[in-house]
Motif scaffolding. Structure first.
Motif, mmCIF file in Angstrom:
data_model
loop_
_atom_site.group_PDB
_atom_site.id
_atom_site.type_symbol
_atom_site.label_atom_id
_atom_site.label_comp_id
_atom_site.label_asym_id
_atom_site.label_seq_id
_atom_site.Cartn_x
_atom_site.Cartn_y
_atom_site.Cartn_z
ATOM 1 N N VAL A 9 0.858 -1.184 0.000
ATOM 2 C CA VAL A 9 0.000 0.000 0.000
ATOM 3 C C VAL A 9 0.894 1.233 0.000
ATOM 4 O O VAL A 9 1.740 1.403 0.885
ATOM 5 C CB VAL A 9 -0.934 0.016 1.231
ATOM 6 C CG1 VAL A 9 -1.777 1.288 1.245
ATOM 7 C CG2 VAL A 9 -1.829 -1.212 1.238
ATOM 8 N N VAL A 53 -1.415 -1.189 -4.196
ATOM 9 C CA VAL A 53 -2.481 -0.194 -4.085
ATOM 10 C C VAL A 53 -1.781 1.157 -4.007
ATOM 11 O O VAL A 53 -1.063 1.445 -3.048
ATOM 12 C CB VAL A 53 -3.358 -0.435 -2.841
ATOM 13 C CG1 VAL A 53 -4.412 0.658 -2.714
ATOM 14 C CG2 VAL A 53 -4.017 -1.809 -2.903
ATOM 15 N N ILE A 79 -3.619 -1.120 -8.477
ATOM 16 C CA ILE A 79 -4.919 -0.476 -8.298
ATOM 17 C C ILE A 79 -4.643 0.940 -7.827
ATOM 18 O O ILE A 79 -4.020 1.144 -6.778
ATOM 19 C CB ILE A 79 -5.793 -1.213 -7.264
ATOM 20 C CG1 ILE A 79 -6.116 -2.635 -7.730
ATOM 21 C CG2 ILE A 79 -7.084 -0.430 -7.008
ATOM 22 C CD1 ILE A 79 -6.919 -3.439 -6.720
ATOM 23 N N LEU A 81 -5.662 4.651 -6.385
ATOM 24 C CA LEU A 81 -6.649 5.352 -5.574
ATOM 25 C C LEU A 81 -6.436 6.843 -5.761
ATOM 26 O O LEU A 81 -5.297 7.319 -5.738
ATOM 27 C CB LEU A 81 -6.490 5.006 -4.092
ATOM 28 C CG LEU A 81 -6.693 3.544 -3.676
ATOM 29 C CD1 LEU A 81 -6.549 3.419 -2.156
ATOM 30 C CD2 LEU A 81 -8.068 3.046 -4.099
ATOM 31 N N LEU A 111 -12.771 -2.159 -2.576
ATOM 32 C CA LEU A 111 -11.337 -2.332 -2.805
ATOM 33 C C LEU A 111 -10.943 -3.792 -2.648
ATOM 34 O O LEU A 111 -10.200 -4.342 -3.473
ATOM 35 C CB LEU A 111 -10.539 -1.460 -1.829
ATOM 36 C CG LEU A 111 -9.020 -1.649 -1.869
ATOM 37 C CD1 LEU A 111 -8.460 -1.316 -3.245
ATOM 38 C CD2 LEU A 111 -8.346 -0.802 -0.781
ATOM 39 N N VAL A 115 -9.193 -6.184 -5.400
ATOM 40 C CA VAL A 115 -7.935 -6.882 -5.099
ATOM 41 C C VAL A 115 -8.083 -8.364 -5.408
ATOM 42 O O VAL A 115 -7.234 -8.976 -6.073
ATOM 43 C CB VAL A 115 -7.545 -6.665 -3.623
ATOM 44 C CG1 VAL A 115 -6.472 -7.667 -3.192
ATOM 45 C CG2 VAL A 115 -7.050 -5.240 -3.402
#
Length: 239
Positions: A9, A53, A79, A81, A111, A115
């Motif tokens: 992340v 992420v 992904i 954000l 989310l 994932v």
């Protein structure tokens, strides 16, 4: 729960980073958290994640530049954000190489679903999909695609880097050769029904994939069929 999957992340907001990381850990994932693109590079060098992420708006190298570089290096799926949630923002994110894009604030369960969808598509256990009949290597016009290893080689045997989106599209064409596929069909086959993608992103990825094939092969491989979609021209042989 998939205890083997490792997620990185990347977000400069420590509170949000901790929230996302904690939620993903609760659902069985191994998670590392970092605050910027430089720390992301260091984390990848230490241990390559299965998925990233990635926040868009960060100090230093922003998420778009980081995603573009990851795609060029055949990095892990991404992904994105972002607080920028318009259609144009999403399309730009997908065109630079992200595999999915979510606007902030996002529902953590959405989310999580995305994932899981991305990791399912990456899983070797899922490589016996529609049309493969257990085969993992396919030949077309001198090219070779190893689905299990995710390796594309040109007629000279040179390895060709593909982003996750390009690989998913090529696999879809390989599994449906010499057949016109509409954008909707490509969206369904290549990305799954529950992933938020747009027609222009498909067009852009088809264009990039076609350019890579044409540069090495020298002949037209993917034809645009006006008002209908796209078609892989060569026949395909399972090996």
């Amino acid at each position: 729960m998939d205890l083997s999957s490792h997620i990185l992340v990347v977000d400069d907001d420590p509170e949000l980073r901790t929230l996302i990381g904690g939620f993903l850990r609760e659902h069985g994932y191994r998670v590392d958290e970092v605050g910027d693109a430089a720390a992301m590079r260091d984390a990848i060098a230490r241990r390559r994640p299965d998925l990233i992420v990635l926040d868009v708006m960060m100090p230093g190298e922003d998420g778009l530049a980081a995603a573009r570089r990851l795609a060029s290096e055949s990095g892990p799926p991404v992904i994105m954000l972002s607080a920028l949630g318009t259609d144009t923002d999403r399309i730009i994110g997908l065109e630079v190489g992200a595999d999915d894009y979510l606007a902030k604030p996002c529902n953590p369960r959405e989310l999580l679903a995305r994932v899981r969808a991305l990791l399912r598509r990456r899983s070797p256990a899922g490589d016996g999909g529609t049309g493969t009949n257990g085969a993992t290597v396919f030949g077309f016009d001198g090219w070779s695609l190893d689905v299990a290893r995710r390796e594309l080689r040109d007629p000279a045997g040179t390895y060709i880097n593909l982003s996750d989106g390009e690989f998913a599209l090529l696999r879809t064409f390989i599994e449906h050769p010499q057949r016109v596929l509409s954008r909707d069909q490509l969206l369904d086959y290549a990305r799954g029904h529950n992933v938020d993608v747009y027609d222009r992103a498909i067009d852009s990825q088809v264009s990039r994939l076609r350019r890579k094939l044409n540069e090495r092969g020298g002949t037209e491989m993917i034809r645009t069929v006006r008002n209908e979609g796209y078609m892989l021209l060569p026949s395909v042989v399972r090996r």
